[in-house]
Design a protein around this motif. Sequence first.
Motif, PDB file in Angstrom:
ATOM      1  N   SER A  19     -18.565   3.728  -4.106  1.00  0.00           N
ATOM      2  CA  SER A  19     -18.181   2.877  -5.162  1.00  0.00           C
ATOM      3  C   SER A  19     -16.592   3.197  -5.308  1.00  0.00           C
ATOM      4  CB  SER A  19     -18.992   2.934  -6.307  1.00  0.00           C
ATOM      5  OG  SER A  19     -20.151   2.368  -6.054  1.00  0.00           O
ATOM      6  N   CYS A  20     -16.220   4.334  -5.465  1.00  0.00           N
ATOM      7  CA  CYS A  20     -15.057   4.847  -5.752  1.00  0.00           C
ATOM      8  C   CYS A  20     -13.987   4.584  -4.474  1.00  0.00           C
ATOM      9  CB  CYS A  20     -14.899   6.432  -5.990  1.00  0.00           C
ATOM     10  SG  CYS A  20     -15.607   6.860  -7.535  1.00  0.00           S
ATOM     11  N   LEU A  21     -14.492   4.712  -3.224  1.00  0.00           N
ATOM     12  CA  LEU A  21     -13.812   4.216  -2.293  1.00  0.00           C
ATOM     13  C   LEU A  21     -13.520   2.595  -2.129  1.00  0.00           C
ATOM     14  CD1 LEU A  21     -15.188   6.523   0.556  1.00  0.00           C
ATOM     15  CD2 LEU A  21     -12.982   6.765  -0.582  1.00  0.00           C
ATOM     16  N   LEU A  22     -14.517   1.714  -2.485  1.00  0.00           N
ATOM     17  CA  LEU A  22     -14.314   0.416  -2.779  1.00  0.00           C
ATOM     18  C   LEU A  22     -13.202   0.122  -3.589  1.00  0.00           C
ATOM     19  CD1 LEU A  22     -15.002  -2.457  -2.050  1.00  0.00           C
ATOM     20  CD2 LEU A  22     -16.938  -2.158  -3.846  1.00  0.00           C
ATOM     21  N   VAL A  23     -12.954   0.613  -4.633  1.00  0.00           N
ATOM     22  CA  VAL A  23     -11.929   0.407  -5.949  1.00  0.00           C
ATOM     23  C   VAL A  23     -10.854   0.768  -5.433  1.00  0.00           C
ATOM     24  CG1 VAL A  23     -11.530   0.719  -8.222  1.00  0.00           C
ATOM     25  CG2 VAL A  23     -14.121   0.362  -7.635  1.00  0.00           C
ATOM     26  N   PHE A  24     -10.724   1.994  -4.736  1.00  0.00           N
ATOM     27  CA  PHE A  24      -9.481   2.706  -4.406  1.00  0.00           C
ATOM     28  C   PHE A  24      -8.757   1.546  -3.281  1.00  0.00           C
ATOM     29  CE2 PHE A  24      -7.484   5.336  -1.197  1.00  0.00           C
ATOM     30  CZ  PHE A  24      -6.331   5.208  -1.608  1.00  0.00           C
ATOM     31  N   THR A  25      -9.817   1.483  -2.187  1.00  0.00           N
ATOM     32  CA  THR A  25      -9.131   0.643  -1.299  1.00  0.00           C
ATOM     33  C   THR A  25      -8.577  -0.826  -1.717  1.00  0.00           C
ATOM     34  OG1 THR A  25     -10.939   1.364   0.120  1.00  0.00           O
ATOM     35  CG2 THR A  25      -9.738  -0.570   0.872  1.00  0.00           C
ATOM     36  N   ALA A  26      -9.039  -1.543  -2.676  1.00  0.00           N
ATOM     37  CA  ALA A  26      -8.734  -2.565  -3.166  1.00  0.00           C
ATOM     38  C   ALA A  26      -7.287  -2.449  -3.990  1.00  0.00           C
ATOM     39  CB  ALA A  26      -9.661  -3.201  -4.267  1.00  0.00           C
ATOM     40  N   ALA A  29      -4.419  -1.585  -1.765  1.00  0.00           N
ATOM     41  CA  ALA A  29      -3.842  -2.805  -0.787  1.00  0.00           C
ATOM     42  C   ALA A  29      -3.152  -3.536  -1.689  1.00  0.00           C
ATOM     43  CB  ALA A  29      -4.984  -3.493  -0.289  1.00  0.00           C
ATOM     44  N   LEU A  30      -3.631  -3.870  -3.022  1.00  0.00           N
ATOM     45  CA  LEU A  30      -2.655  -4.667  -3.852  1.00  0.00           C
ATOM     46  C   LEU A  30      -1.325  -3.834  -4.212  1.00  0.00           C
ATOM     47  CD1 LEU A  30      -5.656  -5.765  -6.373  1.00  0.00           C
ATOM     48  CD2 LEU A  30      -4.466  -7.055  -4.601  1.00  0.00           C
ATOM     49  N   ARG A  31      -1.570  -2.575  -4.114  1.00  0.00           N
ATOM     50  CA  ARG A  31      -0.073  -1.801  -4.425  1.00  0.00           C
ATOM     51  C   ARG A  31       0.958  -1.876  -3.292  1.00  0.00           C
ATOM     52  NH1 ARG A  31       4.075  -0.292  -4.773  1.00  0.00           N
ATOM     53  NH2 ARG A  31       4.999   1.760  -5.946  1.00  0.00           N
ATOM     54  N   PRO A  46      -9.677   6.154  -8.819  1.00  0.00           N
ATOM     55  CA  PRO A  46     -10.887   6.243  -8.509  1.00  0.00           C
ATOM     56  C   PRO A  46     -11.275   7.336  -7.520  1.00  0.00           C
ATOM     57  CG  PRO A  46     -10.185   4.018  -8.072  1.00  0.00           C
ATOM     58  CD  PRO A  46      -8.846   4.679  -8.580  1.00  0.00           C
ATOM     59  N   ILE A  47     -10.269   8.102  -7.032  1.00  0.00           N
ATOM     60  CA  ILE A  47     -10.396   9.178  -6.233  1.00  0.00           C
ATOM     61  C   ILE A  47     -10.540  10.408  -6.875  1.00  0.00           C
ATOM     62  CG2 ILE A  47      -9.192  10.751  -4.319  1.00  0.00           C
ATOM     63  CD1 ILE A  47     -10.337   8.080  -3.227  1.00  0.00           C
ATOM     64  N   TRP A  48      -9.613  10.232  -8.324  1.00  0.00           N
ATOM     65  CA  TRP A  48      -9.641  11.291  -9.263  1.00  0.00           C
ATOM     66  C   TRP A  48     -10.948  11.457  -9.811  1.00  0.00           C
ATOM     67  CZ3 TRP A  48      -6.173  13.171  -6.501  1.00  0.00           C
ATOM     68  CH2 TRP A  48      -4.919  12.744  -6.551  1.00  0.00           C
ATOM     69  N   VAL A  49     -11.652  10.267 -10.266  1.00  0.00           N
ATOM     70  CA  VAL A  49     -12.918  10.282 -10.700  1.00  0.00           C
ATOM     71  C   VAL A  49     -13.868  10.831  -9.957  1.00  0.00           C
ATOM     72  CG1 VAL A  49     -14.812   8.578 -11.740  1.00  0.00           C
ATOM     73  CG2 VAL A  49     -12.210   8.189 -12.297  1.00  0.00           C
ATOM     74  N   TRP A  50     -13.963  10.546  -8.616  1.00  0.00           N
ATOM     75  CA  TRP A  50     -14.801  11.022  -7.689  1.00  0.00           C
ATOM     76  C   TRP A  50     -14.728  12.769  -7.631  1.00  0.00           C
ATOM     77  CZ3 TRP A  50     -13.491  10.418  -1.831  1.00  0.00           C
ATOM     78  CH2 TRP A  50     -14.548  11.260  -1.134  1.00  0.00           C
ATOM     79  N   LYS A  51     -13.520  13.082  -7.547  1.00  0.00           N
ATOM     80  CA  LYS A  51     -13.530  14.641  -7.690  1.00  0.00           C
ATOM     81  C   LYS A  51     -13.633  15.330  -9.091  1.00  0.00           C
ATOM     82  CE  LYS A  51     -12.013  14.840  -3.460  1.00  0.00           C
ATOM     83  NZ  LYS A  51     -12.137  13.165  -3.037  1.00  0.00           N
ATOM     84  N   SER A 248      -9.851  -6.610   3.945  1.00  0.00           N
ATOM     85  CA  SER A 248     -11.195  -7.169   3.348  1.00  0.00           C
ATOM     86  C   SER A 248     -12.421  -7.062   3.993  1.00  0.00           C
ATOM     87  CB  SER A 248     -10.625  -8.852   3.396  1.00  0.00           C
ATOM     88  OG  SER A 248     -10.271  -9.277   4.591  1.00  0.00           O
ATOM     89  N   PRO A 249     -12.302  -6.834   5.586  1.00  0.00           N
ATOM     90  CA  PRO A 249     -13.696  -6.491   6.074  1.00  0.00           C
ATOM     91  C   PRO A 249     -14.051  -5.070   5.734  1.00  0.00           C
ATOM     92  CG  PRO A 249     -11.693  -6.983   7.666  1.00  0.00           C
ATOM     93  CD  PRO A 249     -11.197  -7.122   6.318  1.00  0.00           C
ATOM     94  N   LEU A 250     -13.229  -4.353   5.234  1.00  0.00           N
ATOM     95  CA  LEU A 250     -13.824  -3.192   4.795  1.00  0.00           C
ATOM     96  C   LEU A 250     -14.744  -3.055   3.433  1.00  0.00           C
ATOM     97  CD1 LEU A 250     -10.979  -0.134   4.984  1.00  0.00           C
ATOM     98  CD2 LEU A 250     -13.175  -0.463   6.032  1.00  0.00           C
ATOM     99  N   PHE A 251     -14.373  -4.148   2.690  1.00  0.00           N
ATOM    100  CA  PHE A 251     -15.243  -4.370   1.438  1.00  0.00           C
ATOM    101  C   PHE A 251     -16.572  -4.726   2.018  1.00  0.00           C
ATOM    102  CE2 PHE A 251     -11.076  -6.352  -0.390  1.00  0.00           C
ATOM    103  CZ  PHE A 251     -10.746  -4.780  -0.829  1.00  0.00           C
ATOM    104  N   VAL A 252     -16.889  -5.407   2.883  1.00  0.00           N
ATOM    105  CA  VAL A 252     -18.123  -5.587   3.572  1.00  0.00           C
ATOM    106  C   VAL A 252     -18.796  -4.129   3.839  1.00  0.00           C
ATOM    107  CG1 VAL A 252     -19.667  -6.936   5.359  1.00  0.00           C
ATOM    108  CG2 VAL A 252     -17.569  -8.041   4.489  1.00  0.00           C
TER     109      VAL A 252
END
Length: 338
Positions: A19-26, A29-31, A46-51, A248-252
């Motif tokens: 879940s953290c990787l999904l949010v971070f990837t989005a 990419a937007l950045r 999201p990565i900091w939350v994970w750690k 976007s394919p990574l989201f799948v």
Amino acid sequence: MNLQTLFQDFNPSKFIVHSCLLVFTALFALRLDNYIAWSFWTVFTPIWVWKVLVITGATVGSYVWWRYPHFRLEGEAYIHYKSMLISLALHLILLMFELLVCDKLESSRHLWILVFIPLIFISIVSIAVCIWAVKHDRSFELELFCAVNVLQFIFLALRLDRFILWSWEVVFVPLWIVMCLSLVGVLYTIIFAAILLRTPEVNAQQRRSSFNSALGYTFLVIPILIFQVLLANKLDDDIRMSYTAVVSPLFVSFVTLILMSFSAKGGNKWWFGMRKDFCSFILGACPLLQEYANIAYHSERRNNGVELEQQAEANEKQVKRADLMKPVLPIISIEMPD
């Protein structure tokens, strides 16, 4: 809907990571596409939350380990605790890499090869960790990913620093090899599932399990391969696409991983000192859920009560038929003489 069945194989660690990787990837990419102007330190939230969850979970688990010595005698408690410490050490080194990446993206004051040193070190150490995990029957997905991609990390660092000027399709050669092996594995699961579906001796549960595995791995590997092709063409300026469209394919794949975490089982029982499966821990910590999580809700198809009436009539006929088939025993009256 049976909540206990839904969560009894739930792996909370994988759910949080994916879940953290999904949010971070989005966000990342937007950045890159300048849709958001946040700093990279914020993008990496999201990565900091994970750690933070990893460090907090290991701290609480260590406290429970040293505070209650009798818990160490529970089954394979020592192996679970040691596995947690190994995972914590790898995550701390990974955190160092992520901090260096953020600093590099914000300031550009050092080389990428220096940024990738912690990741390369993790990849080398992960080989020994994978061997230990196999001997003690422990999961090692993150360690395996790092171990097989050590050459890829070196190529990325050298290409980003322009020590090598290869095209990105050549730089991704180690990853192409890994993806080809993954495709072979996906093809094997599809063939195996097809064989089981046409084998009458196999029960329905095994067929369903093999079909779900084939479907899950297909939706996991194929989108990653598509993303890799798009990314290589994007970095080589062969196509004009935004980074958001490229990832976007990574989201799948991430959604597939999140769904698969509900049937992943396993997991280290010493994170946060739980010492039991996540479902049992939640039911014990929240007694109010026991009344609802142990109830199974079934949905039945009804057509204005017609099906229920037909079923009741059929049951009544069966009862009458059973009564007619009962043997009739004659009653003999024996009178005693006066």
